[in-house]
Design a protein around this motif. Structure first.
Motif, PDB file in Angstrom:
ATOM      1  N   PRO A 234     -14.559  39.725 -52.111  1.00  0.00           N
ATOM      2  CA  PRO A 234     -13.986  39.430 -53.474  1.00  0.00           C
ATOM      3  C   PRO A 234     -13.706  41.326 -54.234  1.00  0.00           C
ATOM      4  N   SER A 235     -12.817  41.485 -54.402  1.00  0.00           N
ATOM      5  CA  SER A 235     -11.861  42.577 -55.270  1.00  0.00           C
ATOM      6  C   SER A 235     -11.312  42.842 -55.862  1.00  0.00           C
ATOM      7  N   PRO A 236     -11.531  44.417 -56.170  1.00  0.00           N
ATOM      8  CA  PRO A 236     -10.356  44.472 -57.736  1.00  0.00           C
ATOM      9  C   PRO A 236      -9.229  43.977 -57.360  1.00  0.00           C
ATOM     10  N   SER A 237      -8.945  44.032 -57.759  1.00  0.00           N
ATOM     11  CA  SER A 237      -7.194  43.393 -57.591  1.00  0.00           C
ATOM     12  C   SER A 237      -5.610  44.967 -57.449  1.00  0.00           C
ATOM     13  N   ASN A 238      -6.475  45.848 -56.460  1.00  0.00           N
ATOM     14  CA  ASN A 238      -5.271  46.850 -56.456  1.00  0.00           C
ATOM     15  C   ASN A 238      -5.613  46.916 -54.722  1.00  0.00           C
ATOM     16  N   HIS A 239      -4.425  47.946 -53.817  1.00  0.00           N
ATOM     17  CA  HIS A 239      -4.343  47.743 -52.498  1.00  0.00           C
ATOM     18  C   HIS A 239      -5.277  48.402 -52.072  1.00  0.00           C
ATOM     19  N   ALA A 240      -6.140  49.764 -52.997  1.00  0.00           N
ATOM     20  CA  ALA A 240      -6.858  50.247 -52.148  1.00  0.00           C
ATOM     21  C   ALA A 240      -8.084  50.025 -51.593  1.00  0.00           C
ATOM     22  N   ALA A 241      -9.046  49.383 -53.096  1.00  0.00           N
ATOM     23  CA  ALA A 241     -10.090  48.103 -52.737  1.00  0.00           C
ATOM     24  C   ALA A 241      -9.549  46.627 -52.579  1.00  0.00           C
ATOM     25  N   GLU A 242      -8.082  46.588 -51.489  1.00  0.00           N
ATOM     26  CA  GLU A 242      -8.255  45.349 -50.810  1.00  0.00           C
ATOM     27  C   GLU A 242      -8.316  46.236 -49.491  1.00  0.00           C
ATOM     28  N   SER A 243      -7.474  47.138 -48.855  1.00  0.00           N
ATOM     29  CA  SER A 243      -7.565  47.951 -48.132  1.00  0.00           C
ATOM     30  C   SER A 243      -9.077  47.802 -47.518  1.00  0.00           C
ATOM     31  N   GLN A 244     -10.015  48.173 -48.363  1.00  0.00           N
ATOM     32  CA  GLN A 244     -11.464  48.500 -48.279  1.00  0.00           C
ATOM     33  C   GLN A 244     -12.263  47.286 -48.124  1.00  0.00           C
ATOM     34  N   ALA A 245     -11.637  45.975 -48.727  1.00  0.00           N
ATOM     35  CA  ALA A 245     -12.207  44.824 -48.227  1.00  0.00           C
ATOM     36  C   ALA A 245     -12.312  44.389 -47.006  1.00  0.00           C
ATOM     37  N   THR A 246     -10.945  44.805 -46.414  1.00  0.00           N
ATOM     38  CA  THR A 246     -10.622  44.323 -45.319  1.00  0.00           C
ATOM     39  C   THR A 246     -11.590  45.249 -43.911  1.00  0.00           C
ATOM     40  N   ARG A 247     -11.580  46.931 -44.447  1.00  0.00           N
ATOM     41  CA  ARG A 247     -12.535  47.174 -43.233  1.00  0.00           C
ATOM     42  C   ARG A 247     -13.680  46.601 -43.462  1.00  0.00           C
ATOM     43  N   THR A 248     -14.781  46.757 -44.388  1.00  0.00           N
ATOM     44  CA  THR A 248     -16.105  45.472 -44.795  1.00  0.00           C
ATOM     45  C   THR A 248     -16.092  44.533 -43.713  1.00  0.00           C
ATOM     46  N   MET A 249     -15.260  43.927 -44.341  1.00  0.00           N
ATOM     47  CA  MET A 249     -15.228  42.397 -43.110  1.00  0.00           C
ATOM     48  C   MET A 249     -14.599  42.679 -41.791  1.00  0.00           C
ATOM     49  N   ILE A 250     -13.763  43.254 -41.049  1.00  0.00           N
ATOM     50  CA  ILE A 250     -13.933  43.704 -39.850  1.00  0.00           C
ATOM     51  C   ILE A 250     -15.505  43.993 -39.640  1.00  0.00           C
ATOM     52  N   ASP A 251     -15.938  45.463 -40.125  1.00  0.00           N
ATOM     53  CA  ASP A 251     -16.689  45.736 -39.216  1.00  0.00           C
ATOM     54  C   ASP A 251     -18.501  44.370 -39.278  1.00  0.00           C
ATOM     55  N   ARG A 252     -18.542  43.429 -40.920  1.00  0.00           N
ATOM     56  CA  ARG A 252     -19.509  42.444 -40.693  1.00  0.00           C
ATOM     57  C   ARG A 252     -19.102  41.237 -39.695  1.00  0.00           C
ATOM     58  N   VAL A 253     -18.333  40.724 -39.379  1.00  0.00           N
ATOM     59  CA  VAL A 253     -17.793  40.045 -38.403  1.00  0.00           C
ATOM     60  C   VAL A 253     -17.564  40.771 -37.272  1.00  0.00           C
ATOM     61  N   GLU A 254     -17.689  41.901 -36.751  1.00  0.00           N
ATOM     62  CA  GLU A 254     -18.581  42.481 -35.603  1.00  0.00           C
ATOM     63  C   GLU A 254     -19.971  42.319 -35.380  1.00  0.00           C
ATOM     64  N   GLN A 255     -20.744  43.030 -36.483  1.00  0.00           N
ATOM     65  CA  GLN A 255     -21.301  43.192 -36.567  1.00  0.00           C
ATOM     66  C   GLN A 255     -22.608  41.901 -36.450  1.00  0.00           C
ATOM     67  N   ARG A 256     -21.864  41.365 -37.330  1.00  0.00           N
ATOM     68  CA  ARG A 256     -23.037  39.370 -37.062  1.00  0.00           C
ATOM     69  C   ARG A 256     -22.271  38.539 -36.434  1.00  0.00           C
ATOM     70  N   GLN A 257     -21.150  38.686 -35.842  1.00  0.00           N
ATOM     71  CA  GLN A 257     -20.612  37.342 -35.141  1.00  0.00           C
ATOM     72  C   GLN A 257     -19.996  38.547 -33.722  1.00  0.00           C
ATOM     73  N   HIS A 258     -20.276  38.798 -33.590  1.00  0.00           N
ATOM     74  CA  HIS A 258     -19.695  40.103 -32.310  1.00  0.00           C
ATOM     75  C   HIS A 258     -18.637  39.907 -31.835  1.00  0.00           C
ATOM     76  N   LEU A 259     -17.537  40.108 -32.948  1.00  0.00           N
ATOM     77  CA  LEU A 259     -15.773  39.759 -32.795  1.00  0.00           C
ATOM     78  C   LEU A 259     -15.236  40.493 -32.652  1.00  0.00           C
ATOM     79  N   LYS A 260     -14.775  40.819 -32.382  1.00  0.00           N
ATOM     80  CA  LYS A 260     -13.648  42.516 -32.414  1.00  0.00           C
ATOM     81  C   LYS A 260     -12.582  41.784 -31.782  1.00  0.00           C
ATOM     82  N   PRO A 261     -11.539  42.025 -32.788  1.00  0.00           N
ATOM     83  CA  PRO A 261      -9.539  41.596 -32.794  1.00  0.00           C
ATOM     84  C   PRO A 261      -9.135  42.643 -31.383  1.00  0.00           C
ATOM     85  N   GLN A 262      -8.354  42.317 -30.946  1.00  0.00           N
ATOM     86  CA  GLN A 262      -7.825  43.381 -30.002  1.00  0.00           C
ATOM     87  C   GLN A 262      -6.722  43.492 -30.761  1.00  0.00           C
TER      88      GLN A 262
END
Length: 458
Positions: A234-262
């Motif tokens: 979840p995030s506030p409804s603005n572009h900056a917060a949504e981009s930061q949320a995507t960064r958080t998700m990519i880092d978390r998936v790489e850390q917890r699920q060992h998945l990193k997309p090409q």
């Protein structure tokens, strides 16, 4: 002859629930792939070793999964439906005479041990791990997007963000207000929001479509192979917060699920210079994202594309062949010339511009021509190059899988408005909804016969 058969309502009968649940029922397919053993292990430290046994947390989770899978938004109504529906009782491992928990059990557990243990995150990730085991996650390409969901806050309860609000004693305020004040102290924002809700202060004032309203954004990161949601934030409804949320998700998936997309697929909102620089330089991920570029001019003068960049000389060359540099003299102390906006300004010599025959087409209203070059321009060039490839157009088609999930979220699961308040309430609802969507998608892919039951249920 007219037949008639009246069975006494008080007659006692022996019922086998297994016989009443069709083999192609959606809940049968979900139950086949839902394993809550890890969930119970995760919650065990948050329960006492003595005292009266609590309501089984697995029963609560199974009831919540039913509610989100079938769009039952009210927990009071959910308890009634589980009490009456034999298929729901079968899925919850309840006998015909077993008592359904009271609706207050959900809120007590949610505000207590479930939230303290981040139980819904553990539930979501356990389902995701099962999707990975079943081969539904490829890990090669991820797509990201955000969707605005209305908050449980009326616009009539809004006050201007610049107005002083006396919240009183934070310990006596509601939970959403306490969460907002805690986040406010930690973030210390420079600019106040346009409006603040007295009911849910953390909700963003959004005018995305029609009259403005308070809302949160749910951010999805999906794997494009089968449309499985690999993370939600979840995030506030603005572009900056949504981009930061995507960064958080990519880092978390790489850390917890060992998945990193090409490659990462997204719309123009994720094509900012900062986001592209992070993807290319720090993560090594190909950005299949349109570049956010407002440098093109509409007044007929030369666009930036008409200027040639020389990396070795650290300068631009204008159409007349003159140089544009970030500095025209040497400084005793070297300077970076980086502005607060993350750019370096390159400007031509005033002498060259005054004598140039192309000045009217280049900078008719200024003494010299200036170009603001982003410090992440090399990453932007990578994204521009990808935009000219066939793989990019394939990624654009795959991006629709995220939009389909958002349509399913709001039309089928009925999550077009939040029922819980505050960032933690949005966190819980978005995670449970994403878990239900992954379970339904897994049932659809691995048990195609359950699809008809799923359609009839909605």
């Amino acid at each position: 002859m007219m037949g008639r058969k009246l069975v006494p309502r008080e007659r006692t009968e022996i019922i086998n629930l297994e016989e009443f649940v069709p083999q192609d029922h959606l809940l049968r397919a979900i139950d086949r792939y839902l394993d809550l053993a890890e969930f119970r292990t995760h919650l065990k430290p948050f329960y006492s070793h003595t005292g009266r046994p609590s309501v089984d947390p697995e029963l609560i989770i199974r009831m919540l999964i039913i509610g989100y899978c079938y769009g039952i938004r009210s927990e009071r109504r959910l308890c009634e439906e589980v009490h009456l529906n034999l298929a729901y009782r079968w899925f919850c491992h309840l006998g015909i005479h077993d008592r359904v928990p009271d609706h207050s059990t959900f809120s007590k557990n949610r505000h207590g041990r479930f939230r303290d243990s981040d139980a819904f995150r553990e539930l979501f990730e356990s389902v995701l791990r099962r999707c990975i085991v079943e081969g539904l996650v490829g890990g090669e390409g991820f797509a990201t997007d955000a969707s605005i969901v209305k908050a449980d806050a009326q616009r009539q309860r809004a006050v201007p963000g610049t107005q002083h609000i006396s919240w009183g004693d934070p310990n006596q305020e509601t939970r959403p207000v306490r969460e907002y004040l805690a986040a406010l102290d930690a973030a210390n924002p420079a600019a106040p929001p346009k409006y603040v809700s007295l009911t849910d202060p953390a909700a963003s004032w959004s005018a995305a479509s029609g009259p403005a309203f308070f809302a949160y954004s749910t951010n999805y990161l999906i794997d494009v192979k089968a449309g499985i949601i690999v993370d939600v934030e979840p995030s506030p409804s603005n572009h900056a917060a949504e981009s930061q949320a995507t960064r958080t998700m990519i880092d978390r998936v790489e850390q917890r699920q060992h998945l990193k997309p090409q490659r990462l697929i997204g719309d123009t909102a994720y094509g900012t210079a900062t986001m592209l620089g992070w993807l290319v330089k720090h993560k090594g991920i190909e950005p299949h994202v349109p570049v956010w570029d407002k440098s093109e001019r509409t007044d007929g003068t030369f666009a930036i594309s008409a200027f040639v960049w020389n990396e070795q000389a650290n300068e631009y060359r204008c159409p007349a062949g003159h140089a544009l540099r970030s500095q025209w003299r040497a400084f005793t102390s070297p300077r970076s010339h980086i502005t607060k906006a993350g750019t370096i300004n390159y400007h031509a010599s005033q002498w060259d511009c005054q004598q140039c025959s192309l000045k009217a087409q280049c900078c008719p209203n200024t003494p010299t021509r200036k170009i603001a070059r982003s410090i992440h321009e090399d990453a932007r060039d990578v994204a521009r190059h990808i935009m000219d490839t066939p793989e990019y157009w394939q990624s654009r088609r795959q991006r629709k899988k995220v939009e389909v999930l958002f349509a399913h979220l709001k039309r089928i699961l009925k999550l077009d408005r939040l029922r819980l308040r505050g960032p933690s309430g949005a966190h819980d609802e978005f995670l449970l909804a994403a878990t239900a969507q992954n379970l339904r998608r897994m049932a659809k892919r691995l048990c195609p016969g359950s699809l008809n039951s799923a359609k009839s249920a909605t």
